[in-house]
Scaffold this active site. Structure first.
Site, mmCIF file in Angstrom:
data_model
loop_
_atom_site.group_PDB
_atom_site.id
_atom_site.type_symbol
_atom_site.label_atom_id
_atom_site.label_comp_id
_atom_site.label_asym_id
_atom_site.label_seq_id
_atom_site.Cartn_x
_atom_site.Cartn_y
_atom_site.Cartn_z
ATOM 1 N N TYR A 79 0.817 -1.214 0.000
ATOM 2 C CA TYR A 79 0.000 0.000 0.000
ATOM 3 C C TYR A 79 0.850 1.262 0.000
ATOM 4 O O TYR A 79 0.429 2.299 -0.539
ATOM 5 C CB TYR A 79 -0.992 -0.021 1.165
ATOM 6 C CG TYR A 79 -2.178 -0.901 0.828
ATOM 7 C CD1 TYR A 79 -3.209 -0.424 0.017
ATOM 8 C CD2 TYR A 79 -2.240 -2.214 1.258
ATOM 9 C CE1 TYR A 79 -4.267 -1.234 -0.336
ATOM 10 C CE2 TYR A 79 -3.304 -3.038 0.908
ATOM 11 C CZ TYR A 79 -4.308 -2.539 0.110
ATOM 12 O OH TYR A 79 -5.352 -3.343 -0.260
ATOM 13 N N GLN A 115 -15.031 3.732 -7.080
ATOM 14 C CA GLN A 115 -14.376 2.542 -6.543
ATOM 15 C C GLN A 115 -12.866 2.756 -6.441
ATOM 16 O O GLN A 115 -12.143 1.862 -6.024
ATOM 17 C CB GLN A 115 -14.671 1.336 -7.445
ATOM 18 C CG GLN A 115 -16.167 1.030 -7.517
ATOM 19 C CD GLN A 115 -16.519 0.063 -8.628
ATOM 20 O OE1 GLN A 115 -16.639 -1.128 -8.384
ATOM 21 N NE2 GLN A 115 -16.685 0.562 -9.837
ATOM 22 N N ASP A 118 -7.396 6.323 -5.171
ATOM 23 C CA ASP A 118 -6.169 7.051 -5.510
ATOM 24 C C ASP A 118 -6.156 8.527 -5.130
ATOM 25 O O ASP A 118 -5.151 9.207 -5.303
ATOM 26 C CB ASP A 118 -5.858 6.907 -7.001
ATOM 27 C CG ASP A 118 -7.040 7.263 -7.897
ATOM 28 O OD1 ASP A 118 -7.803 8.198 -7.556
ATOM 29 O OD2 ASP A 118 -7.211 6.595 -8.942
ATOM 30 N N HIS A 135 -14.553 2.191 -1.754
ATOM 31 C CA HIS A 135 -13.500 1.261 -1.361
ATOM 32 C C HIS A 135 -12.452 1.905 -0.471
ATOM 33 O O HIS A 135 -11.392 1.345 -0.253
ATOM 34 C CB HIS A 135 -12.844 0.656 -2.605
ATOM 35 C CG HIS A 135 -13.749 -0.259 -3.356
ATOM 36 N ND1 HIS A 135 -13.415 -0.818 -4.573
ATOM 37 C CD2 HIS A 135 -14.993 -0.712 -3.076
ATOM 38 C CE1 HIS A 135 -14.410 -1.574 -5.004
ATOM 39 N NE2 HIS A 135 -15.383 -1.520 -4.118
ATOM 40 N N GLY A 230 -15.410 3.892 -16.797
ATOM 41 C CA GLY A 230 -14.183 3.144 -16.532
ATOM 42 C C GLY A 230 -14.349 1.976 -15.597
ATOM 43 O O GLY A 230 -13.443 1.651 -14.831
ATOM 44 N N THR A 231 -15.503 1.308 -15.642
ATOM 45 C CA THR A 231 -15.754 0.183 -14.756
ATOM 46 C C THR A 231 -16.621 -0.843 -15.457
ATOM 47 O O THR A 231 -17.412 -0.510 -16.349
ATOM 48 C CB THR A 231 -16.431 0.629 -13.447
ATOM 49 O OG1 THR A 231 -16.714 -0.523 -12.637
ATOM 50 C CG2 THR A 231 -17.720 1.373 -13.716
ATOM 51 N N SER A 232 -16.479 -2.078 -15.018
ATOM 52 C CA SER A 232 -17.322 -3.146 -15.555
ATOM 53 C C SER A 232 -18.638 -3.254 -14.791
ATOM 54 O O SER A 232 -19.450 -4.109 -15.109
ATOM 55 C CB SER A 232 -16.573 -4.485 -15.466
ATOM 56 O OG SER A 232 -16.328 -4.820 -14.108
#
Length: 298
Positions: A79, A115, A118, A135, A230-232
């Site tokens: 991390y 999600q 950053d 998240h 930018g996500t599934s």
């Protein structure tokens, strides 16, 4: 992108915000948004935490409470590496568009559910009241002592001398530092207990207050547009929002590098726009004319 689809989407948004009314928009964001900022997705999975692969370590080795209890040094090295890369990254034009939308409170009701961990949304001044980090954040640290409620955000790099990423960032030539004592890791300034990253690991529930805020937004505002960026959209609970908004009569717009064939099947009953390409490019291309229109009408 087809010109007719772009114009159709833009006109839909503008029509919804006419005559003093506000458009209601919910954005679901995955790590595909941050690729142009230099942050790759682990395991080719757009929902980063679900398929971690780093130095041949798997998600079970790095992203679970058991992994942290067994080897907190290894988990913290991973991390710290991710924090370092995130700090080197620069928010892209896609992040900026979402920030602009979040601050146009006179034109629309807007919420981003990300999600991503950053911190790029915050660094481009996304309205904090309109941002839910499902998240967690790489830049939050939490005390592991159940009797201590210490948590804080910081952008220190390194967090401790032993977590100096420059000593092991090149995975091909640099060995990981030896963490032999808990004192080499981040410790709580109040009680001295080991701190942990403020992220959600496998086996941990999402904070209930985040789910409640998302549900309240969807219930309070009849969502006009769901943006999938930018996500599934494969991870619960974000996957459930598609059906909720579809049942409200809302439309869907996909911003991704590949066409979503599952959502395409909805087109017979629910309008679905698909804007294929880099989110950092397609989001500004679609939304900048809308933002200019709103600015000129004020």
């Amino acid at each position: 992108m087809e010109k007719e689809e772009i114009e159709s989407f833009q006109q839909f948004i503008l029509d919804k915000s006419k005559n003093g009314q506000k458009a209601n928009i919910l954005a679901l964001v995955g790590s595909g948004l941050s690729v142009s900022s230099g942050l790759h997705t682990y395991g080719n999975n757009s929902d980063l935490a679900s398929n971690v692969s780093w130095r041949n370590y798997s998600s079970i080795d790095l992203a679970t409470p058991d992994a942290f209890e067994t080897n907190p040094g290894l988990v913290w090295l991973f991390y710290a590496y991710r924090r370092h890369l995130a700090l080197l990254a620069t928010p892209n034009n896609g992040h900026k568009i979402l920030a602009d939308l979040s601050n146009l409170t006179s034109n629309l009701n807007f919420l981003t559910i990300t999600q991503n961990m950053d911190g790029l949304h915050e660094r481009v001044h996304h309205n904090s009241d309109s941002l839910l980090e499902f998240h967690g954040s790489l830049f939050e640290v939490i005390c592991t002592n159940f009797n201590c409620n210490y948590r804080s955000f910081n952008f220190n790099d390194p967090l401790t001398p032993s977590l100096d990423v420059t000593k092991y960032i090149d995975s091909k030539t640099m060995e990981l530092p030896k963490i032999e004592n808990i004192s080499q890791l981040p410790l709580c300034p109040i009680c001295g207990t080991l701190l942990r990253p403020g992220v959600i690991w496998f086996g941990e529930a999402l904070p209930l207050y985040l789910i409640d805020k998302a549900d309240e937004f969807i219930i309070d505002y009849n969502i006009d547009i769901l943006l999938i960026i930018g996500t599934s959209h494969s991870i619960w609970p974000t996957s459930s929002y598609i059906d909720l908004i579809k049942n409200q009569g809302g439309k869907i717009a996909v911003f991704n590098t590949i066409r979503d064939l599952e959502l395409e099947k909805l087109n017979s009953t629910t309008k679905v726009w698909q804007f294929i390409g880099d989110c950092a490019t397609t989001l500004p291309e679609i939304f900048n004319p809308i933002l200019i229109n709103w600015k000129n009408s004020q």
